[in-house]
Design a protein around this motif. Structure first.
Motif, PDB file in Angstrom:
ATOM      1  N   VAL A 297       0.832  -1.308   0.021  1.00  0.00           N
ATOM      2  CA  VAL A 297       0.159  -0.061  -0.030  1.00  0.00           C
ATOM      3  C   VAL A 297       0.949   1.218   0.145  1.00  0.00           C
ATOM      4  O   VAL A 297       1.907   1.216   0.675  1.00  0.00           O
ATOM      5  N   GLY A 298       0.462   2.370  -0.856  1.00  0.00           N
ATOM      6  CA  GLY A 298       1.401   3.444  -1.026  1.00  0.00           C
ATOM      7  C   GLY A 298       2.431   3.402  -2.017  1.00  0.00           C
ATOM      8  O   GLY A 298       2.941   4.456  -2.391  1.00  0.00           O
ATOM      9  N   THR A 299       2.797   2.154  -2.559  1.00  0.00           N
ATOM     10  CA  THR A 299       3.884   1.973  -3.676  1.00  0.00           C
ATOM     11  C   THR A 299       3.195   1.485  -4.997  1.00  0.00           C
ATOM     12  O   THR A 299       2.236   0.672  -4.811  1.00  0.00           O
ATOM     13  N   ASN A 300       4.049   1.591  -5.922  1.00  0.00           N
ATOM     14  CA  ASN A 300       3.346   0.989  -7.235  1.00  0.00           C
ATOM     15  C   ASN A 300       1.862   1.344  -7.382  1.00  0.00           C
ATOM     16  O   ASN A 300       1.040   0.501  -8.045  1.00  0.00           O
ATOM     17  N   GLY A 301       1.254   2.354  -6.987  1.00  0.00           N
ATOM     18  CA  GLY A 301      -0.063   2.778  -7.343  1.00  0.00           C
ATOM     19  C   GLY A 301      -0.931   2.117  -6.732  1.00  0.00           C
ATOM     20  O   GLY A 301      -2.014   1.726  -7.394  1.00  0.00           O
ATOM     21  N   ILE A 302      -0.687   1.320  -5.455  1.00  0.00           N
ATOM     22  CA  ILE A 302      -1.933   0.602  -4.729  1.00  0.00           C
ATOM     23  C   ILE A 302      -2.258   1.440  -3.653  1.00  0.00           C
ATOM     24  O   ILE A 302      -1.652   1.853  -2.866  1.00  0.00           O
ATOM     25  N   GLY A 303      -3.609   1.339  -3.372  1.00  0.00           N
ATOM     26  CA  GLY A 303      -4.198   2.009  -2.203  1.00  0.00           C
ATOM     27  C   GLY A 303      -5.023   1.032  -1.419  1.00  0.00           C
ATOM     28  O   GLY A 303      -5.675   0.016  -2.111  1.00  0.00           O
ATOM     29  N   ALA A 304      -5.392   1.189  -0.324  1.00  0.00           N
ATOM     30  CA  ALA A 304      -6.393   0.370   0.614  1.00  0.00           C
ATOM     31  C   ALA A 304      -6.510   1.032   1.937  1.00  0.00           C
ATOM     32  O   ALA A 304      -6.152   0.698   2.802  1.00  0.00           O
ATOM     33  N   LEU A 305      -7.603   2.003   1.775  1.00  0.00           N
ATOM     34  CA  LEU A 305      -7.955   2.839   3.037  1.00  0.00           C
ATOM     35  C   LEU A 305      -8.519   2.196   3.794  1.00  0.00           C
ATOM     36  O   LEU A 305      -8.354   2.675   5.221  1.00  0.00           O
ATOM     37  N   TYR A 306      -9.052   0.700   3.951  1.00  0.00           N
ATOM     38  CA  TYR A 306      -9.754   0.330   5.114  1.00  0.00           C
ATOM     39  C   TYR A 306      -9.014  -0.164   5.871  1.00  0.00           C
ATOM     40  O   TYR A 306      -9.369  -0.224   7.143  1.00  0.00           O
ATOM     41  N   ALA A 307      -7.851  -0.369   5.593  1.00  0.00           N
ATOM     42  CA  ALA A 307      -6.632  -1.147   6.352  1.00  0.00           C
ATOM     43  C   ALA A 307      -6.445  -0.062   7.561  1.00  0.00           C
ATOM     44  O   ALA A 307      -5.656  -0.897   8.486  1.00  0.00           O
ATOM     45  N   GLY A 308      -6.640   0.868   7.982  1.00  0.00           N
ATOM     46  CA  GLY A 308      -6.338   1.561   9.042  1.00  0.00           C
ATOM     47  C   GLY A 308      -5.767   2.834   8.751  1.00  0.00           C
ATOM     48  O   GLY A 308      -5.416   3.302   7.598  1.00  0.00           O
TER      49      GLY A 308
END
Lengths: 122, 434
Positions: free
Chosen positions: B154-165
């Protein structure tokens, strides 16, 4: 559909600012209001020269209130989306205008004292 | 000062209304004397709010709350963190700070519940007996279910995941911000399971597009929303409105596309679709994993046997939130096996219902409060605008301010509620005061 109690609103306002700041703000606004009433009673009339300056400050208060709200909420005039938004915007401006006018009038009366009442038109 | 105060009062009025409920006024009654042992699993929004309300209603009850997490998360704020509008710390507070005195907090995870002998055991080896049990542990994000994905991406290579905290939400913004600058193809997903705040995937899509637009980069971005079925939202009238907004913004929608795997090196996402697996390249990918009840719920035989069998939500009556097989057990919040209601606003309406039934049981009566499925989502459609979407089990819109705040209009006032008054209302709810 829902019931909104006064207690709930106070609780929300306390959470918004912190209990201390909220009640400090309530106190400040109460003091300003009392001071305003005090000078009105003391002078037994509205001093129209002071009132003129207070009136002139109203647009400033209106714009300042709107700008302040927009700044703390990352929004701008282009976000106005419907009638309720226009009403809210005007409400915020009105509150800002009246608020600043009261502050300006009261401050003048307290600083310049009762003597300047002679300048006024009865 | 005056301007600010008066505005904030106005805003708080509106915010309180969005989460207001009818039981609040009746909460101040003479406490009932009892020796009942009440165990609450979870000190999130639901568990904390219930604990604070129960201590006002009961005198002498032994209330134990079990939660391993020291940090309390204001989850409605995660969308704002992931759009760079708030820092990660905006959503974080201390669990213990919200709990009333006189309540015992066991900072441990639950290992199992034995509903027959009425006993909860923790991973730390403690065993706690109960007379009444309230399950509010939240849900589990099953990141492992997405092949090739791990949270360190998450945060690199264009990947996001906002639910994770909060920290992952902040890292999501790092990746999303880069996308709004350099452009490319943004792919926004949601899982096929029940999920908390089904509006959040849509909000993230709208916000990232709006930020790119403001930066003058909308010509460089292509937005694709991958819906898990043939709708954009479970409430049909809202789904239609979102479809129109998507058309207005020029978003493409890939219906019935469920994220299956990610190849972070090649920047290719693979989706399960009715036509087999489909690959999609991306420059920004927002991942929301499948969501399930914690393992101990399923292992303890508390889940529905014939519904959501891959997810394990607690088998409760949808109106009383009381377990259908174990009448001394209730479920609240995300873990409850009800058709809607995985939002903080739902919790706001659910907590007084469980409080009513629980106190009535202790008092030797039957409770009468009923949860109608109220769920609310201030659906942000741009920085500065949102729609106040409120609905119930029957997909009816249930606006708090009918005729004043239109539910399906993008309004500034709704945005003000979300950005200013909602957290305060949430905090007041935690304290049992709203």
């Amino acid at each position: 559909m829902e019931e909104m109690t006064f207690g709930t609103m106070i609780a929300v306002a306390e959470e918004m600012f912190g209990r201390g700041l909220f009640w400090a703000m309530v106190a400040v606004s109460a003091i300003v209001t009392l001071a305003y009433i005090y000078v009105l009673i003391r002078d037994r009339s509205v001093n129209w020269r002071k009132f003129l300056l207070a009136q002139l400050s109203m647009p400033v208060g209106a714009v300042a209130a709107v700008v302040f709200v927009q700044a703390v909420t990352d929004s701008s005039l282009r976000d106005i989306g419907g009638p309720i938004d226009v009403i809210l915007l005007l409400g915020i401006a009105l509150v800002g205008a009246i608020g600043l006018a009261i502050v300006v009038y009261t401050a003048q009366s307290l600083i310049r004292g009762k003597s300047s009442v002679k300048d006024g038109v009865r | 000062m005056m301007d600010r105060r008066q505005f904030m009062t106005l805003a708080s009025l509106a915010g309180a209304g969005a989460l207001a409920n009818p039981q609040v006024a009746g909460a101040r009654v003479t406490p009932i004397a009892t020796q009942a042992r009440i165990v609450i699993v979870g000190a999130g929004a639901a568990g904390t709010a219930l604990a604070n309300r129960l201590v006002q209603r009961l005198d002498g009850a032994k209330i134990t709350i079990i939660d391993p997490r020291r940090e309390h998360l204001y989850q409605p704020g995660l969308s704002l963190v992931a759009a760079g509008l708030k820092p990660a710390g905006y959503v974080v507070s201390s669990t213990a700070d919200w709990l009333p005195s006189g309540v015992t907090l066991i900072p441990d995870a639950v290992a199992a519940v034995d509903p027959e002998t009425r006993k909860v055991s923790t991973t730390g080896g403690q065993s706690v007996d109960y007379d009444f049990l309230v399950l509010a542990p939240g849900l589990v994000l099953d990141h492992d279910a997405i092949e090739g994905f791990s949270l360190d991406m998450v945060g690199t290579n264009g990947i996001g995941a906002l639910y994770a905290g909060p920290n992952y939400a902040a890292r999501t913004w790092t990746a999303a911000a880069a996308f709004t600058e350099t452009g490319g193809k943004g792919v926004f997903t949601r899982p096929a399971t029940e999920m908390k705040c089904a509006g959040a995937p849509l909000k993230h899509t709208f916000l990232i597009d709006d930020i790119a637009r403001r930066a003058g980069n909308s010509g460089k971005t292509e937005i694709v929303y991958a819906a898990h079925n043939d709708a954009l939202f479970s409430v049909p009238i809202v789904s239609e409105k979102v479809r129109m907004l998507f058309a207005d913004r020029g978003f493409a929608t890939a219906y019935s596309h469920v994220l299956k795997s990610v190849d972070a090196e090649k920047k290719i996402a693979t989706f399960t679709t009715p036509n087999g697996e489909q690959e999609m390249d991306y420059d920004y990918l927002h991942v929301i994993p499948p969501q399930r009840a914690p393992e101990f719920i399923r292992q303890s035989g508390l889940s529905w046997a014939d519904r959501w069998t891959d997810q394990g939500w607690v088998e409760v009556d949808m109106h009383s939130l009381r377990h259908r097989r174990y009448p001394d057990i209730f479920a609240l919040g995300d873990v409850a096996g009800v058709p809607k209601g995985k939002t903080a606003a739902s919790v706001k309406f659910q907590v007084p219902v469980v409080e009513d039934h629980l106190v009535a049981l202790i008092d030797g009566r039957e409770g009468s409060a009923s949860y109608a499925g109220y769920t609310s989502c201030p659906m942000i459609t741009a920085i500065g605008r949102a729609m106040l979407v409120e609905f119930d089990y029957d997909n009816n819109l249930v606006p708090s301010f009918p005729g004043v705040i239109a539910p399906l209009e993008e309004l500034w006032i709704t945005w003000l509620m979300k950005s200013v008054a909602l957290k305060a209302t949430y905090n007041a709810m935690l304290r049992g005061r709203a």
